[in-house]
Enzyme design. Structure first.
Site, PDB file in Angstrom:
ATOM      1  N   ASP A  97       0.807  -1.234   0.000  1.00  7.61           N
ATOM      2  CA  ASP A  97       0.000   0.000   0.000  1.00  7.61           C
ATOM      3  C   ASP A  97       0.835   1.277   0.000  1.00  7.61           C
ATOM      4  O   ASP A  97       1.989   1.293   0.397  1.00  7.61           O
ATOM      5  CB  ASP A  97      -0.968   0.006   1.194  1.00  7.61           C
ATOM      6  CG  ASP A  97      -0.258  -0.148   2.528  1.00  7.61           C
ATOM      7  OD1 ASP A  97       0.735  -0.896   2.614  1.00  7.61           O
ATOM      8  OD2 ASP A  97      -0.681   0.496   3.504  1.00  7.61           O
ATOM      9  N   GLU A 155      -0.543  -2.027   5.187  1.00 12.84           N
ATOM     10  CA  GLU A 155       0.414  -1.999   6.299  1.00 12.84           C
ATOM     11  C   GLU A 155       0.369  -0.647   6.993  1.00 12.84           C
ATOM     12  O   GLU A 155       0.484  -0.568   8.214  1.00 12.84           O
ATOM     13  CB  GLU A 155       1.832  -2.305   5.805  1.00 12.84           C
ATOM     14  CG  GLU A 155       2.834  -2.586   6.926  1.00 12.84           C
ATOM     15  CD  GLU A 155       3.289  -1.344   7.670  1.00 12.84           C
ATOM     16  OE1 GLU A 155       3.498  -1.411   8.899  1.00 12.84           O
ATOM     17  OE2 GLU A 155       3.433  -0.277   7.029  1.00 12.84           O
TER      18      GLU A 155
END
Ligand code: NI
Length: 408
Positions: A97, A155
């Protein structure tokens, strides 16, 4: 009696030395494609749990390699199991991400998406995990164990690992060991950093609402002022770390957001605060939380207000396993040379949801040096970029470490 070894010995048809030589050759061969993949991801960043194009790219890369995978785990996560050797199953996690930051790197492959940027290098992490997958696929039947490749969403919001695990990531096969990594712009590319114990701190949020009684700013005696009470509360909790926690037992208490009031001449009914707690030991975490509640009770009594504290549970400490870490470091030293494997004086007070794996499975986490010569930047900055040499180094070191952990 000494503790039994974490790892069993397995007979092997192909020596680890020979396999590790092939790792270097394969990584050299695919480095260009990995770098190009990283640049594509960098130009097209996606936020937590919205990594749809990223996951599609990962899936097509794996499909090209002939690797079977499972997609849509924890919304956008992907996992693939490679190999069928009798040894251990080693999980390797790459996060995917990006962050809500407007990119100002000026790179030719800069983000095409306004307000979204790979400012933490998870694009490179995904490329590294794809590199490891490519190595494992190429070694195929010669693998002494199995590699579980985990492409994880979210994350940055610290809940992607939890989402994948809740969606059954470890239900069929649970890895025996987990490996994690993060690029680190404070170390030169071509090096790796490690800490003997704690790699990342625990992280928990706290919300505080102080409620008094609103009134005219000119008549404070007819109101109960939550602004002054909050000011005292914020000052008071600074003493938790400075006066209650042992100096060498690290802790951070940071207030990041305070909201209250609508006019200069009005005392509001309530004021709200949000903060974060970082610690390296569970007992320190418990102490800080208890102290926050105690200060809240004191504030309520002393200031005639209601003071409500709510904790937002985050992630635990990431601790390197004492049996796993030496195997990983030996693989890194053999590949990079002793002087390029750097013991870091401290863990980080940052947090990593790799903790969700390392609290379930023996694990190790490495920093991959990613400093680009002449670029003074850091993670989460709008001018962040990295030395792409860290991709090949990461893929090779993680592959070699995984091979050793399958058999060690
Ligand atoms: Ni990161």
């Amino acid at each position: 009696m000494p503790a039994p070894s974490l790892f069993r010995k397995f007979p092997m048809t192909c020596s680890i030395d020979a396999l590790e030589r092939r790792v270097g050759e394969i990584v050299a061969e695919i480095e260009g494609r990995l770098v190009a993949t990283r640049r594509t991801l960098h130009a097209n960043p996606e936020l937590a749990f919205a990594e749809h194009e990223t996951a599609a790219l990962v899936a097509s890369f794996l499909a090209d390699l002939g690797i079977e995978y499972r997609a849509g785990i924890g919304k956008t996560g992907i996992a693939a199991l490679i190999g069928s050797g009798p040894g251990r199953t080693v999980g390797i996690r790459g996060d995917m991400d990006a962050l809500p930051i407007e990119e100002r790197s000026g790179a030719p492959y800069a983000s095409h998406r306004p307000g979204v940027m790979h400012a933490c290098g998870h694009d490179a992490h995904t490329a590294i995990a794809l590199g490891v997958a490519a190595v494992m696929a190429r070694l195929g039947d010669d693998l002494p164990g199995r590699a579980m490749m985990i492409f994880q969403p979210a994350e940055e919001s610290l809940n992607g690992a939890r989402a994948m695990l809740a969606d059954g990531l470890f239900d069929g096969i649970k890895p025996d060991v987990m490996l994690g990594y993060h690029n680190w712009p404070l170390l030169p590319a071509g090096t790796v950093g490690w800490h003997p114990d704690v790699a990342f701190a625990s992280s928990d949020g706290f919300d505080v609402t102080i409620t008094g009684k609103s009134g005219h700013g000119a008549h404070p005696h007819l109101a109960v002022d939550p602004v002054v009470a909050m000011a005292h509360f914020i000052n008071e909790i600074q003493m938790i770390v400075s006066r209650e926690i042992a100096p060498l037992a690290a802790a951070v208490v940071t207030v990041g957001r305070v909201q209250g009031g609508t006019a200069r001449n009005q005392i509001p009914d309530s004021v709200h605060l949000e903060g974060t707690i970082r610690t390296l030991h569970p007992e320190t975490r418990d102490h800080v939380m208890a102290a926050l509640e105690r200060v809240a009770r004191g504030t309520a009594e002393g200031h005639r207000v209601a003071c409500e504290v709510t904790f937002v549970p985050g992630v635990a400490v990431v601790r390197n396993d004492p049996a796993v870490l030496p195997v990983v470091l030996a693989a890194a030293r053999d590949r990079l040379g002793e002087e390029r494997v750097i013991c870091l004086p401290q863990g980080s007070m940052g947090s990593e949801d790799f903790a969700e794996y390392s609290s379930r499975v023996p694990a190790a986490h490495l920093r991959l040096g990613s400093k680009r010569e002449g670029l003074d930047t850091m993670l989460h900055r709008s001018d962040f970029d990295l030395d792409e040499g860290c991709i090949a180094v990461g893929a090779a070191v993680m592959s070699a470490a995984a091979l050793r952990l399958m058999t060690a």
